[in-house]
Design a protein around this motif. Structure first.
Motif, PDB file in Angstrom:
ATOM      1  N   TYR A   1       0.796  -1.222   0.000  1.00 28.76           N
ATOM      2  CA  TYR A   1       0.000   0.000   0.000  1.00 28.76           C
ATOM      3  C   TYR A   1       0.829   1.272   0.000  1.00 28.76           C
ATOM      4  O   TYR A   1       0.353   2.307   0.441  1.00 28.76           O
TER       5      TYR A   1
ATOM      6  N   ARG B   1       1.579   3.800  -2.037  1.00 28.36           N
ATOM      7  CA  ARG B   1       1.187   4.387  -3.326  1.00 28.36           C
ATOM      8  C   ARG B   1       2.310   5.244  -3.890  1.00 28.36           C
ATOM      9  O   ARG B   1       3.017   5.927  -3.182  1.00 28.36           O
ATOM     10  N   GLY B   2       2.462   5.184  -5.190  1.00 30.79           N
ATOM     11  CA  GLY B   2       3.503   5.947  -5.870  1.00 30.79           C
ATOM     12  C   GLY B   2       4.774   5.153  -6.079  1.00 30.79           C
ATOM     13  O   GLY B   2       5.666   5.578  -6.803  1.00 30.79           O
ATOM     14  N   HIS B   3       4.870   3.991  -5.446  1.00 29.43           N
ATOM     15  CA  HIS B   3       6.054   3.145  -5.605  1.00 29.43           C
ATOM     16  C   HIS B   3       5.683   1.931  -6.444  1.00 29.43           C
ATOM     17  O   HIS B   3       4.914   1.089  -6.009  1.00 29.43           O
ATOM     18  N   LYS B   4       6.218   1.841  -7.611  1.00 27.33           N
ATOM     19  CA  LYS B   4       6.022   0.665  -8.457  1.00 27.33           C
ATOM     20  C   LYS B   4       7.279  -0.176  -8.343  1.00 27.33           C
ATOM     21  O   LYS B   4       8.352   0.240  -8.743  1.00 27.33           O
TER      22      LYS B   4
ATOM     23  N   HIS C   1      15.535   0.512  -9.029  1.00 30.12           N
ATOM     24  CA  HIS C   1      15.282   1.497 -10.079  1.00 30.12           C
ATOM     25  C   HIS C   1      16.568   2.002 -10.725  1.00 30.12           C
ATOM     26  O   HIS C   1      16.533   2.578 -11.813  1.00 30.12           O
TER      27      HIS C   1
END
Length: 133
Positions: free
Chosen positions: A14, A16-19, A38
């Motif tokens: 959960y 959010r914003g982190h793939k 990354h």
């Protein structure tokens, strides 16, 4: 840990914003190390013994010729991608079969990882700390 060190493992679905945010960070009294998927061809190093005015994070490109896998690909300095890690895993497995030398991860290491993942899920559902044995 038995020697007084503290380890922290964090996992969430959960954030959010982190793939696919996969990072590793090791911090010690005299230095720190970090890696981020990354930017998988680079590691960061902090050495506290460096003089104060020059002290800071050093970014290290790990795709020079000394890298154990790079010699199988292209010229130093060109980067490897996420997909290459799977090729390396298969190559290590096949070499282990040919030489009789175990390769990592082993089935035992995978089992231990699964125990940790199971404990994370159980802890999340129960809201309690769990020992992993």
């Amino acid at each position: 840990m038995d020697n007084g060190s503290l380890g922290l493992f964090e996992s969430t679905r959960y954030a959010r914003g982190h793939k696919a945010l996969y990072t590793l960070e090791i911090n010690g009294e005299h230095g720190s190390f970090k890696w981020d998927l990354h930017d998988l061809n680079r590691v960061e190093w902090f050495d506290h013994s460096v003089e104060g005015q020059l002290r800071g994070w050093t970014s290290i490109l790990v795709t020079d010729g000394e890298h154990p896998y790079l010699g199988k690909w292209w010229v130093p300095g060109l980067t490897l991608g996420y997909e290459h890690s799977f090729v390396h895993a298969v190559a290590d497995f096949l070499e282990g079969l040919a030489t009789g030398k175990p390769t990592s991860p082993t089935f035992r290491e995978a089992l231990e990882t699964t125990k940790v993942c199971d404990a994370i899920i159980k802890s999340g559902k129960s809201g309690r700390w769990l020992d992993v044995k």
